[in-house]
Design a protein around this motif. Structure first.
Motif, PDB file in Angstrom:
ATOM      1  N   LEU A 150       0.841  -1.190   0.000  1.00  0.00           N
ATOM      2  CA  LEU A 150       0.000   0.000   0.000  1.00  0.00           C
ATOM      3  C   LEU A 150       0.878   1.242   0.000  1.00  0.00           C
ATOM      4  N   SER A 151       0.429   2.279  -0.713  1.00  0.00           N
ATOM      5  CA  SER A 151       1.188   3.525  -0.801  1.00  0.00           C
ATOM      6  C   SER A 151       0.217   4.677  -1.054  1.00  0.00           C
ATOM      7  N   PRO A 152       0.725   5.924  -1.144  1.00  0.00           N
ATOM      8  CA  PRO A 152      -0.152   7.060  -1.442  1.00  0.00           C
ATOM      9  C   PRO A 152      -0.381   7.293  -2.930  1.00  0.00           C
ATOM     10  N   SER A 153       0.253   6.486  -3.787  1.00  0.00           N
ATOM     11  CA  SER A 153       0.238   6.795  -5.216  1.00  0.00           C
ATOM     12  C   SER A 153      -0.171   5.598  -6.062  1.00  0.00           C
ATOM     13  N   PRO A 154      -1.052   5.803  -7.054  1.00  0.00           N
ATOM     14  CA  PRO A 154      -1.397   4.713  -7.962  1.00  0.00           C
ATOM     15  C   PRO A 154      -0.223   4.293  -8.835  1.00  0.00           C
ATOM     16  N   ASP A 155       0.840   5.108  -8.864  1.00  0.00           N
ATOM     17  CA  ASP A 155       2.015   4.780  -9.665  1.00  0.00           C
ATOM     18  C   ASP A 155       3.055   4.008  -8.869  1.00  0.00           C
ATOM     19  N   ASP A 156       2.807   3.780  -7.586  1.00  0.00           N
ATOM     20  CA  ASP A 156       3.735   3.054  -6.726  1.00  0.00           C
ATOM     21  C   ASP A 156       3.202   1.639  -6.503  1.00  0.00           C
ATOM     22  N   ALA A 157       4.008   0.794  -5.862  1.00  0.00           N
ATOM     23  CA  ALA A 157       3.613  -0.600  -5.650  1.00  0.00           C
ATOM     24  C   ALA A 157       2.461  -0.700  -4.659  1.00  0.00           C
ATOM     25  N   GLY A 158       1.515  -1.579  -4.953  1.00  0.00           N
ATOM     26  CA  GLY A 158       0.415  -1.867  -4.052  1.00  0.00           C
ATOM     27  C   GLY A 158      -0.822  -1.047  -4.343  1.00  0.00           C
ATOM     28  N   VAL A 159      -1.848  -1.281  -3.532  1.00  0.00           N
ATOM     29  CA  VAL A 159      -3.039  -0.452  -3.596  1.00  0.00           C
ATOM     30  C   VAL A 159      -2.676   0.934  -3.068  1.00  0.00           C
ATOM     31  N   TRP A 160      -3.529   1.929  -3.340  1.00  0.00           N
ATOM     32  CA  TRP A 160      -3.204   3.270  -2.850  1.00  0.00           C
ATOM     33  C   TRP A 160      -4.390   3.865  -2.107  1.00  0.00           C
ATOM     34  N   ILE A 161      -4.074   4.798  -1.191  1.00  0.00           N
ATOM     35  CA  ILE A 161      -5.103   5.472  -0.414  1.00  0.00           C
ATOM     36  C   ILE A 161      -4.824   6.971  -0.402  1.00  0.00           C
ATOM     37  N   HIS A 162      -5.821   7.724   0.044  1.00  0.00           N
ATOM     38  CA  HIS A 162      -5.689   9.172   0.167  1.00  0.00           C
ATOM     39  C   HIS A 162      -5.007   9.498   1.504  1.00  0.00           C
ATOM     40  N   GLN A 163      -3.746   9.153   1.588  1.00  0.00           N
ATOM     41  CA  GLN A 163      -2.962   9.444   2.789  1.00  0.00           C
ATOM     42  C   GLN A 163      -1.500   9.100   2.509  1.00  0.00           C
ATOM     43  N   ASP A 164      -0.581   9.804   3.180  1.00  0.00           N
ATOM     44  CA  ASP A 164       0.850   9.553   2.993  1.00  0.00           C
ATOM     45  C   ASP A 164       1.273   8.375   3.873  1.00  0.00           C
ATOM     46  N   ALA A 165       0.783   7.194   3.489  1.00  0.00           N
ATOM     47  CA  ALA A 165       0.988   5.974   4.256  1.00  0.00           C
ATOM     48  C   ALA A 165       1.554   4.882   3.357  1.00  0.00           C
ATOM     49  N   TRP A 166       2.360   4.030   3.958  1.00  0.00           N
ATOM     50  CA  TRP A 166       2.941   2.887   3.255  1.00  0.00           C
ATOM     51  C   TRP A 166       2.819   1.667   4.161  1.00  0.00           C
ATOM     52  N   PHE A 167       2.297   0.553   3.622  1.00  0.00           N
ATOM     53  CA  PHE A 167       2.199  -0.703   4.369  1.00  0.00           C
ATOM     54  C   PHE A 167       3.133  -1.728   3.731  1.00  0.00           C
ATOM     55  N   HIS A 168       3.789  -2.505   4.578  1.00  0.00           N
ATOM     56  CA  HIS A 168       4.664  -3.583   4.119  1.00  0.00           C
ATOM     57  C   HIS A 168       4.368  -4.859   4.909  1.00  0.00           C
ATOM     58  N   LEU A 169       4.421  -5.991   4.212  1.00  0.00           N
ATOM     59  CA  LEU A 169       4.288  -7.309   4.834  1.00  0.00           C
ATOM     60  C   LEU A 169       5.590  -8.072   4.676  1.00  0.00           C
ATOM     61  N   GLY A 170       5.963  -8.801   5.720  1.00  0.00           N
ATOM     62  CA  GLY A 170       7.176  -9.616   5.657  1.00  0.00           C
ATOM     63  C   GLY A 170       6.950 -10.982   6.260  1.00  0.00           C
ATOM     64  N   GLN A 171       7.501 -12.007   5.609  1.00  0.00           N
ATOM     65  CA  GLN A 171       7.472 -13.367   6.130  1.00  0.00           C
ATOM     66  C   GLN A 171       8.931 -13.770   6.317  1.00  0.00           C
ATOM     67  N   LEU A 172       9.359 -13.868   7.575  1.00  0.00           N
ATOM     68  CA  LEU A 172      10.781 -13.851   7.886  1.00  0.00           C
ATOM     69  C   LEU A 172      11.244 -15.143   8.542  1.00  0.00           C
ATOM     70  N   ASP A 173      12.431 -15.576   8.128  1.00  0.00           N
ATOM     71  CA  ASP A 173      13.068 -16.733   8.762  1.00  0.00           C
ATOM     72  C   ASP A 173      13.753 -16.311  10.058  1.00  0.00           C
ATOM     73  N   ALA A 174      13.929 -17.265  10.955  1.00  0.00           N
ATOM     74  CA  ALA A 174      14.630 -16.994  12.212  1.00  0.00           C
ATOM     75  C   ALA A 174      16.015 -16.423  11.921  1.00  0.00           C
ATOM     76  N   GLY A 175      16.360 -15.343  12.609  1.00  0.00           N
ATOM     77  CA  GLY A 175      17.673 -14.731  12.459  1.00  0.00           C
ATOM     78  C   GLY A 175      17.742 -13.652  11.400  1.00  0.00           C
ATOM     79  N   PHE A 176      16.712 -13.543  10.563  1.00  0.00           N
ATOM     80  CA  PHE A 176      16.723 -12.497   9.539  1.00  0.00           C
ATOM     81  C   PHE A 176      16.574 -11.124  10.198  1.00  0.00           C
ATOM     82  N   SER A 177      17.339 -10.160   9.713  1.00  0.00           N
ATOM     83  CA  SER A 177      17.219  -8.802  10.226  1.00  0.00           C
ATOM     84  C   SER A 177      17.241  -7.819   9.065  1.00  0.00           C
TER      85      SER A 177
END
Length: 238
Positions: A150-177
């Motif tokens: 999710l992002s604020p722009s239809p030209d950026d990755a993800g769905v977009w909303i009327h707000q300066d917000a960015w959402f990220h999802l992560g699926q992480l292995d043990a020890g990843f940083s």
């Protein structure tokens, strides 16, 4: 110096209606805590489980950005704009309520639960035309990385909303940083642990814990075991 607020999973509001089992990170419906009304423009973070064949009847919204992220099962959507859709794990749905919209949501299956996050964000523009969108994302693309959904722009990755917000999802292995660098000065980040254990800027977090961080330009995240996280970067001023 960074400011933080910690919300442990067992301190959330809870309402079990039988067909709906819902946990509220912020004040919602019958749960009200004046210290937990919102985090910046992040107004609602509900962790919902809906029984087979049940759902939310048609109801109205206005001037709110509403995001749904399925975790398991299938959620069926219908609205007054004529949209119908089904979202599953890997999908993200957004509805800009704007001047007003009515919608219903129900479990698409009669024989299994649907689990999803219902998230509301205050918009930076009121009175916009209502809008609906949904996108599918490859879950493997968030393995040991933060996938922008999710992002604020239809030209950026993800769905977009009327707000300066960015959402990220992560699926992480043990020890990843990794280091997350904020996209906009003055924003904060709310980290919600979907599964597993992580440490964020030295704070140990567990399943369904939430940690808000602001007055910083980055945060350090480490998976202490296999983990799944949602990072929501949002403006801190409503």
């Amino acid at each position: 110096m960074a400011q933080t607020i910690l919300h442990r999973a067992n301190t959330r509001g809870h309402a079990n209606h039988g067909w709906l089992n819902s946990y509220h990170t912020f004040s919602f419906a019958g749960y009200h805590d004046p210290a937990r009304v919102h985090f910046g423009v992040l107004r609602v973070l509900n962790d919902d489980t809906v029984a087979g064949g049940r759902g939310f009847g048609t109801h109205p919204h206005d001037n709110m950005e509403i995001i749904s992220i399925p975790l398991a099962g299938a959620l069926e959507h219908q609205d007054s704009m004529g949209n119908r859709g089904i979202i599953r794990r890997g999908d993200v749905q957004v509805m800009s309520a704007g001047t007003g919209v009515a919608h219903s949501e129900k479990n698409h299956h009669a024989d299994q639960e649907v689990r999803f996050l219902q998230i509301w964000v205050f918009p930076n523009r009121r009175g916009v035309p209502p809008r609906y969108d949904q996108q599918s994302f490859q879950v493997e693309d968030r393995h040991n990385q933060l996938q922008q959904v999710l992002s604020p722009s239809p030209d950026d990755a993800g769905v977009w909303i009327h707000q300066d917000a960015w959402f990220h999802l992560g699926q992480l292995d043990a020890g990843f940083s990794t280091t997350y660098e904020l996209k906009k000065p003055g924003n904060g980040v709310y980290v919600f642990v979907l599964e597993g254990d992580v440490t964020v800027d030295g704070q140990a977090l567990h399943r369904r814990d939430g940690l808000g961080i602001w007055d910083t330009d980055r945060l350090e995240l480490r998976a202490d075991g296999p983990a799944e996280v949602l990072l929501m970067e949002v403006p801190m001023t409503v």
